[in-house]
Write an enzyme that holds these catalytic residues in place. Structure first.
Site, PDB file in Angstrom:
ATOM      1  N   ASP A 152     -26.460  51.359 122.608  1.00 23.62           N
ATOM      2  CA  ASP A 152     -25.495  51.797 121.605  1.00 23.62           C
ATOM      3  C   ASP A 152     -25.829  53.217 121.167  1.00 23.62           C
ATOM      4  OD1 ASP A 152     -23.969  51.750 118.877  1.00 23.62           O
ATOM      5  OD2 ASP A 152     -23.406  49.851 119.783  1.00 23.62           O
ATOM      6  N   ALA A 174     -36.877  53.900 120.693  1.00 22.60           N
ATOM      7  CA  ALA A 174     -35.616  53.450 121.288  1.00 22.60           C
ATOM      8  C   ALA A 174     -35.662  53.682 122.798  1.00 22.60           C
ATOM      9  CB  ALA A 174     -34.449  54.225 120.678  1.00 22.60           C
ATOM     10  N   ARG A 233     -25.729  55.976 129.758  1.00 23.18           N
ATOM     11  CA  ARG A 233     -26.848  55.028 129.769  1.00 23.18           C
ATOM     12  C   ARG A 233     -26.388  53.729 129.129  1.00 23.18           C
ATOM     13  NH1 ARG A 233     -27.669  54.495 124.539  1.00 23.18           N
ATOM     14  NH2 ARG A 233     -27.765  56.309 123.162  1.00 23.18           N
ATOM     15  N   THR A 259     -27.932  56.257 119.161  1.00 20.51           N
ATOM     16  CA  THR A 259     -29.267  56.581 118.680  1.00 20.51           C
ATOM     17  C   THR A 259     -29.316  58.054 118.294  1.00 20.51           C
ATOM     18  OG1 THR A 259     -31.633  56.276 119.069  1.00 20.51           O
ATOM     19  CG2 THR A 259     -30.375  57.221 120.879  1.00 20.51           C
ATOM     20  N   TYR A 260     -30.427  58.439 117.694  1.00 19.16           N
ATOM     21  CA  TYR A 260     -30.630  59.812 117.217  1.00 19.16           C
ATOM     22  C   TYR A 260     -31.827  60.421 117.926  1.00 19.16           C
ATOM     23  CZ  TYR A 260     -32.835  63.358 114.291  1.00 19.16           C
ATOM     24  OH  TYR A 260     -33.462  64.506 113.857  1.00 19.16           O
ATOM     25  N   HIS A 261     -31.701  61.701 118.266  1.00 21.32           N
ATOM     26  CA  HIS A 261     -32.837  62.480 118.756  1.00 21.32           C
ATOM     27  C   HIS A 261     -32.963  63.727 117.891  1.00 21.32           C
ATOM     28  CE1 HIS A 261     -32.963  59.916 122.225  1.00 21.32           C
ATOM     29  NE2 HIS A 261     -31.795  60.322 122.665  1.00 21.32           N
ATOM     30  N   CYS A 263     -28.732  51.884 117.205  1.00 18.21           N
ATOM     31  CA  CYS A 263     -28.633  50.932 118.309  1.00 18.21           C
ATOM     32  C   CYS A 263     -27.745  49.740 117.956  1.00 18.21           C
ATOM     33  CB  CYS A 263     -30.011  50.469 118.764  1.00 18.21           C
ATOM     34  SG  CYS A 263     -31.052  51.836 119.315  1.00 18.21           S
ATOM     35  N   GLY A 279     -33.117  53.499 126.541  1.00 17.08           N
ATOM     36  CA  GLY A 279     -31.836  53.337 127.213  1.00 17.08           C
ATOM     37  C   GLY A 279     -31.942  53.991 128.580  1.00 17.08           C
TER      38      GLY A 279
END
Length: 241
Positions: A95, A165, A92, A97-99, A196, A167
């Site tokens: 930058d 966030a 995607r 990111t966290y999930h 990000c 993407g």
């Protein structure tokens, strides 16, 4: 070819990131295959393409987009293991990111030719669905020029905080990946990355902003309703076979 504005939504619950990614790829490929097949068919023979919206949560995971920098992950392999987290490089935009649990992740796999062929309009509508959802909790959210996602304190920017966030990837006008809205998210996990790629702005959650946890299903329902209205679509629940 007739436009199909039905969107089949599926609640996947807590699902491994790789499993959800593979499922998205499978749905995207099937849709692109239909479009490829339609090229050789007469107008009245062309098949309509489907649209999907996957709703889920993930176990702790960090993902890095194509334009991202690996140094924005501040953990080594041992650190990831200690945090019970995984790390993926994915296809995607954006930058790192966290999930994680307590975060509402939405993956639209839409054929934009069923709606409009404008990726910027698509991104703005995704943001708007989140903005309107947060508005129901009396949070004024919006956009910051040059930055993706949805923010609080986006006007005066004395303490701008990212709450969602985004993407996306688009192939032959078919979308995948999507948005991640912090509902009851453990924000401590964002301390292990430069979210990000932005080092000078905070991350927040719905729970933190309103002072109490919110049922994820409640937020899902609101997001679905706004998504349906903004895309002028009809939401249909996935029927398990």
């Amino acid at each position: 070819m007739k436009q199909n504005r039905d969107i089949v939504f599926e609640r996947m619950g807590l699902v491994d990131y790789q499993q959800a990614w593979d499922y998205q790829e499978q749905l995207l490929k099937a849709t692109v295959d239909i479009k490829t097949q339609n090229r050789s068919l007469a107008e009245d023979e062309k098949l309509t393409t489907p649209n999907y919206l996957l709703l889920c949560q993930h176990p702790h995971v960090y993902t890095l987009g194509k334009s991202g920098h690996e140094e924005h992950l501040l953990l080594d392999e041992q650190g990831l293991a200690e945090k019970h987290a995984t790390f993926y490089k994915i296809n995607r935009g954006g930058d790192i990111t966290y999930h994680g649990p307590g975060q509402l992740v939405a993956y639209p796999i839409l054929d934009l030719e069923n709606f409009f062929t404008d990726i910027h309009q698509y991104l703005r509508l995704l943001e708007e669905a989140v903005i309107q959802t947060l508005g129901e909790y009396e949070l004024k959210a919006g956009r910051i020029a040059g930055l993706t996602g949805v923010w609080l304190d986006f006007e005066e920017q004395r303490n701008p905080r990212k709450i969602c966030a985004m993407g996306v990837k688009c192939s032959r006008w078919v979308t995948m990946h999507g948005l991640a809205l912090n509902v009851n998210t453990d924000l401590g996990y964002f301390g292990n990355i430069v979210p990000c790629g932005i080092s000078d702005k905070a991350v927040t959650s719905l729970e933190k902003e309103i002072g109490q946890a919110v049922p994820l299903e409640e937020v899902e329902e609101k997001l679905l309703r706004h998504f349906e209205k903004l895309f002028e679509a009809k939401m249909l629940a996935h029927q398990s076979v």
